[in-house]
Design a protein around this motif. Sequence first.
Motif, PDB file in Angstrom:
ATOM      1  N   TRP A  19       0.816  -1.209   0.000  1.00  0.00           N
ATOM      2  CA  TRP A  19       0.000   0.000   0.000  1.00  0.00           C
ATOM      3  C   TRP A  19       0.853   1.263   0.000  1.00  0.00           C
ATOM      4  O   TRP A  19       0.414   2.317  -0.476  1.00  0.00           O
ATOM      5  N   GLU A 172      -7.420  -7.740  -4.048  1.00  0.00           N
ATOM      6  CA  GLU A 172      -7.255  -6.320  -3.726  1.00  0.00           C
ATOM      7  C   GLU A 172      -7.050  -5.483  -4.974  1.00  0.00           C
ATOM      8  O   GLU A 172      -6.830  -4.279  -4.888  1.00  0.00           O
ATOM      9  N   ARG A 175      -9.385  -2.325  -5.646  1.00  0.00           N
ATOM     10  CA  ARG A 175      -9.117  -1.184  -4.769  1.00  0.00           C
ATOM     11  C   ARG A 175      -7.758  -0.552  -5.066  1.00  0.00           C
ATOM     12  O   ARG A 175      -7.644   0.686  -5.142  1.00  0.00           O
ATOM     13  N   SER A 178      -7.933   1.180  -8.447  1.00  0.00           N
ATOM     14  CA  SER A 178      -8.719   2.409  -8.360  1.00  0.00           C
ATOM     15  C   SER A 178      -7.942   3.512  -7.643  1.00  0.00           C
ATOM     16  O   SER A 178      -8.010   4.684  -8.027  1.00  0.00           O
ATOM     17  N   ILE A 323     -12.996   5.174  -6.107  1.00  0.00           N
ATOM     18  CA  ILE A 323     -12.734   4.393  -4.895  1.00  0.00           C
ATOM     19  C   ILE A 323     -13.968   3.578  -4.510  1.00  0.00           C
ATOM     20  O   ILE A 323     -13.880   2.387  -4.172  1.00  0.00           O
ATOM     21  N   GLY A 326     -14.497   0.830  -6.995  1.00  0.00           N
ATOM     22  CA  GLY A 326     -13.493  -0.215  -6.787  1.00  0.00           C
ATOM     23  C   GLY A 326     -13.860  -1.130  -5.643  1.00  0.00           C
ATOM     24  O   GLY A 326     -13.729  -2.358  -5.728  1.00  0.00           O
ATOM     25  N   TRP A 327     -14.337  -0.535  -4.545  1.00  0.00           N
ATOM     26  CA  TRP A 327     -14.781  -1.329  -3.390  1.00  0.00           C
ATOM     27  C   TRP A 327     -15.970  -2.200  -3.770  1.00  0.00           C
ATOM     28  O   TRP A 327     -16.024  -3.385  -3.419  1.00  0.00           O
ATOM     29  N   ASP A 330     -14.806  -5.213  -5.999  1.00  0.00           N
ATOM     30  CA  ASP A 330     -14.129  -6.262  -5.230  1.00  0.00           C
ATOM     31  C   ASP A 330     -15.126  -7.080  -4.414  1.00  0.00           C
ATOM     32  O   ASP A 330     -15.032  -8.308  -4.332  1.00  0.00           O
TER      33      ASP A 330
END
Length: 492
Positions: A19, A172, A175, A178, A323, A326-327, A330
């Motif tokens: 990250w 992942e 996320r 994104s 964001i 993207g969440w 997933d």
Amino acid sequence: MLSGWQLILSKLFIIPQRWVMAIMGFLAVANAYTMRVCLNIAITQMVHRRPHAAGVDDGSCPGDIDEVITDPTEINGFEWDEETQGIILSAFYYGYIVTHLPGGMLAERFGGKYSLGFGVLSTAVFTLLTPWAVNVGGATGLIILRVLEGLGEGTTFPALNAMLARWAPVSERGRMGSLVFGGAQIGNIAGTYLSGLVMTETGDWHSVFYLFGSIGILWFILWALLCYNDPESHPFICDREKKYLEEALGRHRSSQPSAIPWKAIFTSVPLWALVCAQIGHDYGYFTMVTDLPKYMTGVLKFDIHRTGTLAALPYAVMWISSIIFGWMCDKMVKRNWLTVTNARKTFTTVASVGPGICMILASYSGCNTETVVILFTASMGLMGAFYPGMKVNALDLSSNYAGTIMAIVNGIGAITGIIAPYLVGLLTPDSTLVQWRLVFWIALAVFIITNLVFVAWASGDEQWWNSTTQDPSKHHEAEIVNDRSVNAEVKL
């Protein structure tokens, strides 16, 4: 095992190193876009604004104010017509498309750290040189410099894709993708808002380029110190995260073959479907990014500060929506609500049809500035669904050749960056509302046609040529195994 100093450094980070890489990748894209788009705002003050022809009913809007902030030594601005401005704004993409493929291949072979880093650094240096180039060479000097900037930035997305392939687990990927690619929106926000603010405060367009060029150099220093090509070469990643990434990525990443399977890649139907989606995305996106400030100053008659502020708003919404989308993507994939393939198609469709319709509605809202701004903002917000849709699809198709695939896809799509600004310049010689409506109708048509191709032939499955040792006839079995393994992954 980590040595003493490596263990100390690893404990200084409160978030996993994958990250850290994603955040720095996000800042790389943000910096690249501020340096790319600041000219879109600055050029509205660099040129002499011509009045519309008298007596022509073109749907022109009453202006906020008529004054134009310029450099005191250039009170009347440069005499660049709309066509010349279109050539200047599109010049960046002549260089941009050239370095995509070499950048992707270098990132796959040697890692994306310095392929990306030196690309952004060179763009920062050229950005600092922009005022000098304009004052010495005029339009020609600016065009040449923008081509050179494009050469530097062309490595950005291929290199980032190559790094994401080594750092982002499938569970992942939506996320992280994104977040990283959403840096474009933060770059657009900063590039448009701060450019308008800086020019309002200083009365000078030169300062915009000095500001963003300096920030780009600062980013490079941090990138060189903090980020590495992959978990194996990272000197202070913790053992737990390294083991997790080895297990999570090992199922989806084969050993790198010695040669790129060019024939298989260029005859891949899902790849060309992705290329079509990229063309649609880029055409609509570049139309908005490059020319929205001109629409606000030329049609809506906003002053430069209001233009900078309101032109930044759609990108802020697009970043937030990317964001959220993207969440959502997933979650839908992990819970088996959608397969990876259907998720990519669904979110790409939302990001294609929605923005095109909003653009058309905005052009027919006349001079109702509040409605126009809301619709343009909604258009860009819906466009955020591209990131968990087609933007990460290259990683699905091939993790081993992610850099090369992104280079091909993004490079071809970037050709629209040449076409869109120049076409807008030709279609809007007087920058009237009536002329701009045709621009948005063309964008809607491009969105719909390219999306239909993507929905018909796209795939979210790893392609057989990702490992040239794999038998194509057994590819379907591998796809089933991959889909099951996505759900088996757990977050660190």
